[in-house]
Design a protein around this motif. Structure first.
Motif, PDB file in Angstrom:
ATOM      1  N   ILE A  61     -18.364  12.558  -8.851  1.00  6.33           N
ATOM      2  CA  ILE A  61     -18.653  11.643  -7.744  1.00  6.33           C
ATOM      3  C   ILE A  61     -17.587  10.572  -7.519  1.00  6.33           C
ATOM      4  O   ILE A  61     -17.471  10.055  -6.399  1.00  6.33           O
ATOM      5  N   ILE A  62     -16.795  10.222  -8.547  1.00  6.25           N
ATOM      6  CA  ILE A  62     -15.827   9.136  -8.328  1.00  6.25           C
ATOM      7  C   ILE A  62     -14.420   9.469  -8.819  1.00  6.25           C
ATOM      8  O   ILE A  62     -13.549   8.590  -8.806  1.00  6.25           O
ATOM      9  N   ALA A  63     -14.166  10.710  -9.246  1.00  8.51           N
ATOM     10  CA  ALA A  63     -12.846  11.042  -9.785  1.00  8.51           C
ATOM     11  C   ALA A  63     -11.738  10.754  -8.785  1.00  8.51           C
ATOM     12  O   ALA A  63     -10.688  10.208  -9.142  1.00  8.51           O
ATOM     13  N   LEU A  64     -11.953  11.095  -7.506  1.00  6.95           N
ATOM     14  CA  LEU A  64     -10.915  10.896  -6.497  1.00  6.95           C
ATOM     15  C   LEU A  64     -10.655   9.407  -6.263  1.00  6.95           C
ATOM     16  O   LEU A  64      -9.506   8.986  -6.074  1.00  6.95           O
ATOM     17  N   ILE A  65     -11.713   8.611  -6.282  1.00  9.21           N
ATOM     18  CA  ILE A  65     -11.547   7.165  -6.115  1.00  9.21           C
ATOM     19  C   ILE A  65     -10.812   6.578  -7.319  1.00  9.21           C
ATOM     20  O   ILE A  65      -9.929   5.716  -7.178  1.00  9.21           O
ATOM     21  N   SER A  66     -11.148   7.066  -8.511  1.00 10.25           N
ATOM     22  CA  SER A  66     -10.456   6.586  -9.714  1.00 10.25           C
ATOM     23  C   SER A  66      -8.967   6.877  -9.633  1.00 10.25           C
ATOM     24  O   SER A  66      -8.135   6.045 -10.030  1.00 10.25           O
ATOM     25  N   GLY A  67      -8.616   8.054  -9.100  1.00  9.14           N
ATOM     26  CA  GLY A  67      -7.207   8.400  -8.959  1.00  9.14           C
ATOM     27  C   GLY A  67      -6.454   7.425  -8.079  1.00  9.14           C
ATOM     28  O   GLY A  67      -5.285   7.105  -8.346  1.00  9.14           O
ATOM     29  N   VAL A  68      -7.106   6.943  -7.039  1.00 11.75           N
ATOM     30  CA  VAL A  68      -6.475   5.959  -6.151  1.00 11.75           C
ATOM     31  C   VAL A  68      -6.135   4.685  -6.926  1.00 11.75           C
ATOM     32  O   VAL A  68      -5.018   4.155  -6.824  1.00 11.75           O
ATOM     33  N   TYR A  69      -7.073   4.197  -7.705  1.00  9.12           N
ATOM     34  CA  TYR A  69      -6.837   2.941  -8.421  1.00  9.12           C
ATOM     35  C   TYR A  69      -5.890   3.110  -9.603  1.00  9.12           C
ATOM     36  O   TYR A  69      -5.223   2.147 -10.001  1.00  9.12           O
ATOM     37  N   VAL A  70      -5.820   4.305 -10.149  1.00  8.40           N
ATOM     38  CA  VAL A  70      -4.810   4.567 -11.176  1.00  8.40           C
ATOM     39  C   VAL A  70      -3.409   4.407 -10.600  1.00  8.40           C
ATOM     40  O   VAL A  70      -2.493   3.931 -11.281  1.00  8.40           O
ATOM     41  N   ASP A  71      -3.228   4.774  -9.327  1.00  8.90           N
ATOM     42  CA  ASP A  71      -1.933   4.608  -8.675  1.00  8.90           C
ATOM     43  C   ASP A  71      -1.707   3.195  -8.158  1.00  8.90           C
ATOM     44  O   ASP A  71      -0.560   2.793  -7.939  1.00  8.90           O
ATOM     45  N   ARG A  72      -2.758   2.427  -7.951  1.00 12.20           N
ATOM     46  CA  ARG A  72      -2.611   1.074  -7.423  1.00 12.20           C
ATOM     47  C   ARG A  72      -2.430   0.027  -8.518  1.00 12.20           C
ATOM     48  O   ARG A  72      -1.784  -1.000  -8.302  1.00 12.20           O
ATOM     49  N   THR A 330       2.630  20.114 -18.185  1.00 19.74           N
ATOM     50  CA  THR A 330       4.057  19.820 -18.129  1.00 19.74           C
ATOM     51  C   THR A 330       4.605  20.018 -16.720  1.00 19.74           C
ATOM     52  O   THR A 330       5.363  19.185 -16.209  1.00 19.74           O
ATOM     53  N   ARG A 331       4.250  21.128 -16.073  1.00 17.54           N
ATOM     54  CA  ARG A 331       4.692  21.369 -14.705  1.00 17.54           C
ATOM     55  C   ARG A 331       4.181  20.270 -13.771  1.00 17.54           C
ATOM     56  O   ARG A 331       4.887  19.811 -12.878  1.00 17.54           O
ATOM     57  N   PHE A 332       2.951  19.854 -13.982  1.00 21.90           N
ATOM     58  CA  PHE A 332       2.368  18.773 -13.184  1.00 21.90           C
ATOM     59  C   PHE A 332       3.170  17.488 -13.356  1.00 21.90           C
ATOM     60  O   PHE A 332       3.548  16.835 -12.382  1.00 21.90           O
ATOM     61  N   GLN A 333       3.442  17.113 -14.598  1.00 22.69           N
ATOM     62  CA  GLN A 333       4.152  15.866 -14.870  1.00 22.69           C
ATOM     63  C   GLN A 333       5.581  15.891 -14.347  1.00 22.69           C
ATOM     64  O   GLN A 333       6.121  14.864 -13.932  1.00 22.69           O
ATOM     65  N   GLN A 334       6.202  17.075 -14.362  1.00 27.92           N
ATOM     66  CA  GLN A 334       7.566  17.198 -13.872  1.00 27.92           C
ATOM     67  C   GLN A 334       7.641  17.170 -12.351  1.00 27.92           C
ATOM     68  O   GLN A 334       8.606  16.668 -11.778  1.00 27.92           O
ATOM     69  N   ALA A 335       6.626  17.718 -11.692  1.00 29.54           N
ATOM     70  CA  ALA A 335       6.695  17.905 -10.240  1.00 29.54           C
ATOM     71  C   ALA A 335       6.146  16.730  -9.446  1.00 29.54           C
ATOM     72  O   ALA A 335       6.675  16.389  -8.382  1.00 29.54           O
ATOM     73  N   VAL A 336       5.073  16.113  -9.930  1.00 27.49           N
ATOM     74  CA  VAL A 336       4.407  15.080  -9.138  1.00 27.49           C
ATOM     75  C   VAL A 336       5.136  13.749  -9.273  1.00 27.49           C
ATOM     76  O   VAL A 336       5.417  13.293 -10.387  1.00 27.49           O
ATOM     77  N   PRO A 337       5.467  13.091  -8.171  1.00 30.14           N
ATOM     78  CA  PRO A 337       6.096  11.763  -8.238  1.00 30.14           C
ATOM     79  C   PRO A 337       5.205  10.776  -8.986  1.00 30.14           C
ATOM     80  O   PRO A 337       3.973  10.840  -8.893  1.00 30.14           O
ATOM     81  N   ASP A 338       5.827   9.881  -9.720  1.00 31.63           N
ATOM     82  CA  ASP A 338       5.070   8.953 -10.561  1.00 31.63           C
ATOM     83  C   ASP A 338       4.038   8.167  -9.764  1.00 31.63           C
ATOM     84  O   ASP A 338       2.919   7.945 -10.222  1.00 31.63           O
ATOM     85  N   GLU A 339       4.398   7.763  -8.552  1.00 32.48           N
ATOM     86  CA  GLU A 339       3.481   6.939  -7.766  1.00 32.48           C
ATOM     87  C   GLU A 339       2.272   7.712  -7.236  1.00 32.48           C
ATOM     88  O   GLU A 339       1.331   7.117  -6.715  1.00 32.48           O
ATOM     89  N   LEU A 340       2.278   9.051  -7.383  1.00 27.91           N
ATOM     90  CA  LEU A 340       1.165   9.876  -6.898  1.00 27.91           C
ATOM     91  C   LEU A 340       0.387  10.546  -8.024  1.00 27.91           C
ATOM     92  O   LEU A 340      -0.572  11.268  -7.762  1.00 27.91           O
ATOM     93  N   ARG A 341       0.787  10.320  -9.261  1.00 24.66           N
ATOM     94  CA  ARG A 341       0.184  11.069 -10.373  1.00 24.66           C
ATOM     95  C   ARG A 341      -1.314  10.799 -10.525  1.00 24.66           C
ATOM     96  O   ARG A 341      -2.060  11.683 -10.922  1.00 24.66           O
ATOM     97  N   GLY A 342      -1.753   9.604 -10.229  1.00 28.21           N
ATOM     98  CA  GLY A 342      -3.180   9.307 -10.336  1.00 28.21           C
ATOM     99  C   GLY A 342      -3.991  10.079  -9.324  1.00 28.21           C
ATOM    100  O   GLY A 342      -4.985  10.733  -9.654  1.00 28.21           O
ATOM    101  N   ARG A 343      -3.572  10.036  -8.055  1.00 29.65           N
ATOM    102  CA  ARG A 343      -4.323  10.694  -6.988  1.00 29.65           C
ATOM    103  C   ARG A 343      -4.276  12.213  -7.102  1.00 29.65           C
ATOM    104  O   ARG A 343      -5.309  12.886  -7.022  1.00 29.65           O
ATOM    105  N   VAL A 344      -3.085  12.765  -7.302  1.00 30.53           N
ATOM    106  CA  VAL A 344      -2.967  14.218  -7.424  1.00 30.53           C
ATOM    107  C   VAL A 344      -3.681  14.691  -8.693  1.00 30.53           C
ATOM    108  O   VAL A 344      -4.362  15.721  -8.688  1.00 30.53           O
ATOM    109  N   GLY A 345      -3.551  13.937  -9.769  1.00 24.13           N
ATOM    110  CA  GLY A 345      -4.217  14.302 -11.012  1.00 24.13           C
ATOM    111  C   GLY A 345      -5.727  14.292 -10.892  1.00 24.13           C
ATOM    112  O   GLY A 345      -6.411  15.144 -11.471  1.00 24.13           O
TER     113      GLY A 345
END
Length: 397
Positions: A61-72, A330-345
């Motif tokens: 229910i809140i994983a996507l919202i948590s990802g936003v704040y991990v990036d903020r 590892t592929r995730f960490q290499q490919a996703v920009p640092d500022e988006l890792r919370g939301r994409v993750g």
């Protein structure tokens, strides 16, 4: 030896690694003791199972919202704050148990809060790892995280949690509270630069940005969807594994427990061999081969009535599943920009958890409607279809 190896990856990674090991041990203790605590208060199976679901529910229910704040927010400080709060929540539960005032609603509330904390801390923690090591070291770093996670959470913590509960019902929860505080202290000593926020302004827009990024990346999209479906298949089959072990393999409760440990043994072996396997075979071969292992695991379990055969294929499955997870992380960490890792993750995690939840529900319904082995045959068929679809996109690995 461990200190020397971790030093090569840097002091900051060593602290994160130790924090992960400590908190994983504590989590495993609570996972073992939680159902025992609920069972001491009620004999209703639905209420006992509800404690586990209460901790899983926040991911849905809140994983996507948590990802936003991990990036903020500052991820290191977020992990510290969440771990302190989770430690306090468990301390309250331990005090209630010690004073015989614990109730099922209180347990549900504490477990729900732990789940909320997981959506924030786990997402933030996984985003911290890539900034403590070089890209070339990520396989080794993720392998060591996986090894200590399996050893602590799956192998050592379960018997420790049961033993602590037998000695004193409040002890496992007090111990887990302490592990959260230790993990917070270790994380506070890590020095990493804060992530650069690219917030679009609103939570909904930020969530959409994470979804779009993942969907446009062919390899990560394939990995996420493939494992989401694989989780449906796996959890559908293993939702009835206790009954399967009794009715199909003729195992006692002790035999069932020993059979479960084979998966953890395979996972530990896989994590220790991850770097060598990748150097020998390459990521593409391991990912494609892993899908074949998934098919054969479900088919063998559906066909066999021999416990040793089942144990053998579960060890192989454990090796595969951990290696797949390490390569995907590892592929995730290499490919996703640092500022988006919370939301994409968070999107990636939601697909995995959603698949597991759907599979757990389907497995019981299928087994009840047909036979105890039908979920395994269905899982083998589903993974065959997934393998055909994912085979070509996995070339990018």
């Amino acid at each position: 030896m461990r200190a020397l190896k971790s030093a090569r990856l840097g002091a900051d990674f060593s602290k994160l690694w130790t924090a992960s090991a400590v908190s994983n041990l504590g989590d495993g203790v609570t996972m073992a003791a939680g159902p025992l605590l609920v069972a001491s208060l009620t004999s209703e199976p639905v209420l006992v199972a509800g404690a586990v679901f209460a901790q899983q529910l926040p991911w849905l229910i809140i994983a996507l919202i948590s990802g936003v704040y991990v990036d903020r927010l500052d991820r290191r400080r977020l992990v510290i704050a969440v771990n302190v709060l989770r430690g306090l929540a468990l301390a309250v539960l331990a005090a209630a148990v010690a004073t015989s005032t614990a109730s099922v609603p209180l347990i549900y509330l504490v477990f729900f809060l732990l789940g909320v904390g997981e959506t924030l801390a786990d997402t933030a923690f996984s985003a911290l790892v890539p900034v403590t090591v070089t890209p070339e070291q990520l396989i080794r770093a993720n392998s060591r995280m996986a090894a200590t996670g399996i050893l602590g959470n799956q192998i050592l913590a379960k018997p420790l949690g049961g033993w602590l509960f037998a000695v004193g019902a409040a002890l496992p929860f007090a111990a887990d509270a302490l592990t959260f505080l230790v993990a917070a202290a270790l994380t506070s000593a890590v020095r990493v630069p804060p992530a650069r926020s690219t917030s679009g302004g609103g939570v909904r827009e930020d969530i959409a940005a994470g979804i779009r990024w993942l969907w446009r990346h062919r390899l990560l999209r394939t990995l996420a969807v493939t494992m989401g479906v694989a989780n449906v298949a796996f959890c559908a089959a293993f939702a009835v594994f206790a009954l399967y072990a009794q009715q199909r393999l003729g195992l006692s409760e002790v035999g069932y427990g020993l059979l479960l440990t084979t998966f953890g043994v395979g996972g530990l072996v896989g994590s220790l061999l991850a770097s060598r396997l990748r150097e020998r075979f390459g990521s593409k071969t391991l990912l494609r081969g892993g899908l074949i292992v998934e098919i054969f695991t479900h088919a063998v379990l559906a066909f066999t009535t021999e416990p040793l055969v089942a144990a053998g294929i579960l060890i192989v499955f454990g090796v595969h599943s951990v290696n797949w997870g390490i390569i995907a992380a590892t592929r995730f960490q290499q490919a996703v920009p640092d500022e988006l890792r919370g939301r994409v993750g968070s999107v990636y995690a939601l697909i995995q958890v959603g698949g597991a939840a759907a599979g757990s529900l389907l497995g019981g319904l299928i087994a009840q409607a047909v036979t105890i082995t039908t979920p395994f045959w269905a899982a083998a068929a589903a993974m065959t279809a997934v393998t055909v679809v994912a085979w070509r996109p996995l070339r990018a690995a």
